[in-house]
Write a protein that holds these residues in place. Structure first.
Motif, short mmCIF file in Angstrom:
data_model
loop_
_atom_site.label_atom_id
_atom_site.label_comp_id
_atom_site.label_asym_id
_atom_site.label_seq_id
_atom_site.Cartn_x
_atom_site.Cartn_y
_atom_site.Cartn_z
N LEU A 1 12.19 -0.28 -6.53
CA LEU A 1 11.06 0.57 -6.89
C LEU A 1 11.53 1.91 -7.45
O LEU A 1 11.02 2.37 -8.48
CB LEU A 1 10.13 0.78 -5.69
N GLN A 2 12.52 2.52 -6.81
CA GLN A 2 13.02 3.80 -7.29
C GLN A 2 13.65 3.65 -8.68
O GLN A 2 13.45 4.50 -9.55
CB GLN A 2 14.03 4.40 -6.31
N ASN A 3 14.38 2.57 -8.91
CA ASN A 3 14.97 2.34 -10.23
C ASN A 3 13.89 2.15 -11.29
O ASN A 3 14.02 2.65 -12.41
CB ASN A 3 15.90 1.13 -10.19
N ARG B 1 0.81 -1.22 0.00
CA ARG B 1 0.00 0.00 0.00
C ARG B 1 0.85 1.27 0.00
O ARG B 1 0.61 2.20 -0.76
CB ARG B 1 -0.91 -0.02 1.22
N ARG B 2 1.86 1.28 0.87
CA ARG B 2 2.73 2.46 0.92
C ARG B 2 3.54 2.59 -0.36
O ARG B 2 3.76 3.69 -0.86
CB ARG B 2 3.66 2.36 2.13
N ALA B 3 3.97 1.46 -0.92
CA ALA B 3 4.73 1.50 -2.17
C ALA B 3 3.86 2.04 -3.31
O ALA B 3 4.33 2.83 -4.14
CB ALA B 3 5.25 0.11 -2.51
N PHE B 4 2.61 1.62 -3.33
CA PHE B 4 1.70 2.13 -4.36
C PHE B 4 1.54 3.63 -4.22
O PHE B 4 1.60 4.36 -5.21
CB PHE B 4 0.33 1.44 -4.26
N ARG B 5 1.32 4.12 -3.02
CA ARG B 5 1.15 5.56 -2.82
C ARG B 5 2.41 6.32 -3.22
O ARG B 5 2.34 7.37 -3.84
CB ARG B 5 0.80 5.87 -1.36
N GLN B 6 3.57 5.76 -2.89
CA GLN B 6 4.83 6.41 -3.25
C GLN B 6 4.97 6.47 -4.76
O GLN B 6 5.33 7.51 -5.31
CB GLN B 6 5.98 5.63 -2.62
#
Length: 187
Positions: free
Chosen positions: A63-65, A16-21
């Motif tokens: 994720l950032q990459n 969930r947090r990854a999706f929001r980010q």
């Protein structure tokens, strides 16, 4: 070494947090969902055998990459589209607004309609202010304060120095404070 259950539990806790980010970064829910799924698959395929303690940093770096790769591909696509834009009528597609996160279990039911509306409006204002931040400031801010990473972990994920992380976070918090004060929101 992370077991299959530990890896699944980690991915479930971070999704969930990854999706929001990702949604904050790309400003498109559908694309954000695809990027997070790609990051989860890459983590499971390539680093599923790593210790559980290493998974958060690995996942956020992946994720950032993936987000950076998305922007690189968009830049190339936009160059080609702009060359051929004269051949067709321009069609502007508006992105959906990001959903607001639900509060912890039990708290929404305790609120009245006025409090829920007020909270939703406040979240929308905060999301708007976070989206207005430059990419690196937004990235540093979300990793440090949303993901609760320390400076060294954030620097590792972002691929920069600890001093850069501190600078980005300082500028982001200052910009957010000014933007929120301008909208009449004070701590």
């Amino acid at each position: 070494m992370a077991s299959r259950d530990e890896l699944a539990a980690f991915l479930e806790s971070v999704e969930r947090r990854a999706f929001r980010q990702a949604a904050f970064a790309v400003r498109n829910d559908d694309v954000a969902l695809d990027l997070v799924q790609d990051a989860m698959l890459r983590l499971a395929e390539r680093y599923g055998d790593k210790p559980v303690a290493e998974l958060p940093l690995l996942f956020h770096r992946i994720l950032q990459n993936i987000v950076h790769d998305h922007f690189r591909r968009q830049k190339v696509r936009n160059a080609w589209v702009s060359l051929f834009s004269a051949l067709r009528a321009p069609g502007q597609e508006d992105g959906d607004l990001l959903e607001t996160l639900a509060a912890a279990d039990g708290t929404i039911e305790a609120e009245g309609a006025a409090e829920q509306y007020e909270r939703e409006q406040l979240l929308a204002i905060i999301e708007e202010a976070v989206q207005a931040l430059p990419q690196r400031q937004r990235e540093a801010f979300l990793l440090r304060y949303w993901e609760d990473m320390d400076v060294a972990e954030t620097a590792t994920v972002m691929g920069c120095s600890e001093g850069s992380v501190k600078t980005h976070c300082s500028r982001a918090t200052r910009a957010l404070a000014l933007a929120l004060r301008a909208r009449g929101i004070t701590p």
